[in-house]
Scaffold this active site. Sequence first.
Site, short mmCIF file in Angstrom:
data_model
loop_
_atom_site.label_atom_id
_atom_site.label_comp_id
_atom_site.label_asym_id
_atom_site.label_seq_id
_atom_site.Cartn_x
_atom_site.Cartn_y
_atom_site.Cartn_z
N ASP A 95 -6.00 3.72 -0.67
CA ASP A 95 -5.36 2.26 0.05
C ASP A 95 -4.71 2.33 1.32
OD1 ASP A 95 -4.92 -0.27 1.45
OD2 ASP A 95 -5.78 -1.19 -0.53
N LYS A 135 -4.47 -3.21 9.45
CA LYS A 135 -2.84 -3.75 9.41
C LYS A 135 -2.84 -2.74 11.28
CE LYS A 135 -1.87 -5.43 6.00
NZ LYS A 135 -2.07 -5.60 4.22
N TYR A 189 -2.01 -4.59 -4.65
CA TYR A 189 -3.33 -4.96 -4.12
C TYR A 189 -4.02 -4.40 -3.12
CZ TYR A 189 -4.59 -9.54 -0.87
OH TYR A 189 -5.51 -10.17 -0.73
C1 PLP Z 1 -3.01 -6.29 3.49
C2 PLP Z 1 -3.69 -5.42 2.59
C3 PLP Z 1 -5.46 -4.61 2.17
C4 PLP Z 1 -6.09 -6.38 2.48
O1 PLP Z 1 -5.96 -6.23 4.53
P1 PLP Z 1 -6.83 -7.88 5.03
O2 PLP Z 1 -6.52 -7.36 6.32
O3 PLP Z 1 -5.91 -8.38 4.79
O4 PLP Z 1 -8.02 -8.09 4.29
C5 PLP Z 1 -5.62 -4.33 1.02
N1 PLP Z 1 -5.27 -3.26 0.59
C6 PLP Z 1 -3.54 -3.33 1.42
C7 PLP Z 1 -2.94 -2.27 0.63
C8 PLP Z 1 -3.08 -3.58 2.08
O5 PLP Z 1 -1.71 -4.19 1.80
#
Ligand code: PLP
Length: 421
Positions: A233, A261, A145
Amino acid sequence: MSSFQTNADVFARSCEVLPGGVNSPVRSFRSVGGTPYVVSEAKGAYITDVEGATYIDYVQSYGASILGHATDEVVAAIKKAAEKGTTYGAPTTGELALAEKIVECVPGLEMIRMTSSGTEAAMSAIRLARGVTGRSKIVKFAGCYHGHSDALLAAGGSGVANQGLVGSAGVTPAAVADTVVMPYNVVPTLDDDTALVAVEPIAANMGLVPPVPGFLEGLRAECDRVGAVLLFDEVITGFRLGYGGATEASGVTPDVWAFGKVIGGGLPVGAFGASKEIMAHISPLGPVYQGGTLSGNPLATAAGLTALNLLDGRYGELESKATRLAKGFRHVFAEKKIAAQVPQYGPLLNIFFTDAAVTNYDEAQAACAGDSYKKFFHAMLAEGIALAPGPYEVMFPSLAHSDEDLNRTLAAAEKAAETLA
Ligand SMILES: *Cc1c(COP(=O)(O)O)cnc(C)c1O
């Protein structure tokens, strides 16, 4: 208005004005059934709902909270910043301090641009890679994701997986025409028209699926071979596995990073970054446009920096909490003869109710197909333990979870396991 509100009442009213009663789909309990607890407040490891019930919280804002909720120092930093104005539209010393901290901690990273979410960070990283390479195609891995931007939603984990979607309506074929989805843990053979390969270095949005030995190294080599940009990511892993995130843990250095995060200390933040050479393509230095009214927001940078400083020397402790939970869960499931595995990577863990190996999204979907997680989730909730309301999310123990909290969690798991036997 009556003074006593129930979760059901509040949620019913929310459903009138918020689609599904929520502002992010997984919160709706759709994949586990039932009515969500509506939060009134949270402190440390605990979250309290509008009915006054308190739970030991392993959601922790899906990883945005690593110290636990409402840590005194973080709250004080936010208050102090707020009194000086919440946003200016001009540079600040707060954003400088956070940027210096992040750059100092992550090996190979030289410059960052802040955003207000992880979605924006990953989305902007793609634009940067396309701008740098002059190529269009991007490769992502099924079950990873990277937020909800059009080009990256295909076969996304997390909320997309929990809603049982392959992607999203409203994303045009053109928007994903240049997105290639490959299976996680297999190094793809790239063409030389690939701009970017995006990967969660430790996949944590399809449950927890660590990279097999050689996967990240192979991606690095394959990107180098064709001149593609490698994006880690690290929105979950960054500053959670340690100050150096998955980069330090794996020893593989990407070209571009996305963060979010943890680095916001519980406030809305994201960042993407790279070497100075690559970041020179970002406006105003270069032709790749990227901006944001609230980017590098003073409250968020104050909270983030305070959180990062408080983590100093405490990653061992965080990991040992996860280890204790993982061992405890394994023991419980073994005793009750329940087919389950509890993968752990540093401070991250989750439960798959299957004996079969889980190394990619197909296997994760097979592992999450039954209703075991749903049953376990509700049994745990009844015991006062809040897990994520979807089988594809990992558990986020925080530094605030005490030994007593972990013991209560494992005692609850023993009871909850009986509902599965
Ligand atoms: C949560 C998440 C995102 C998106 O971040 P948001 O602040 O919710 O837009 C992108 N990449 C990873 C791996 C994530 O866990």
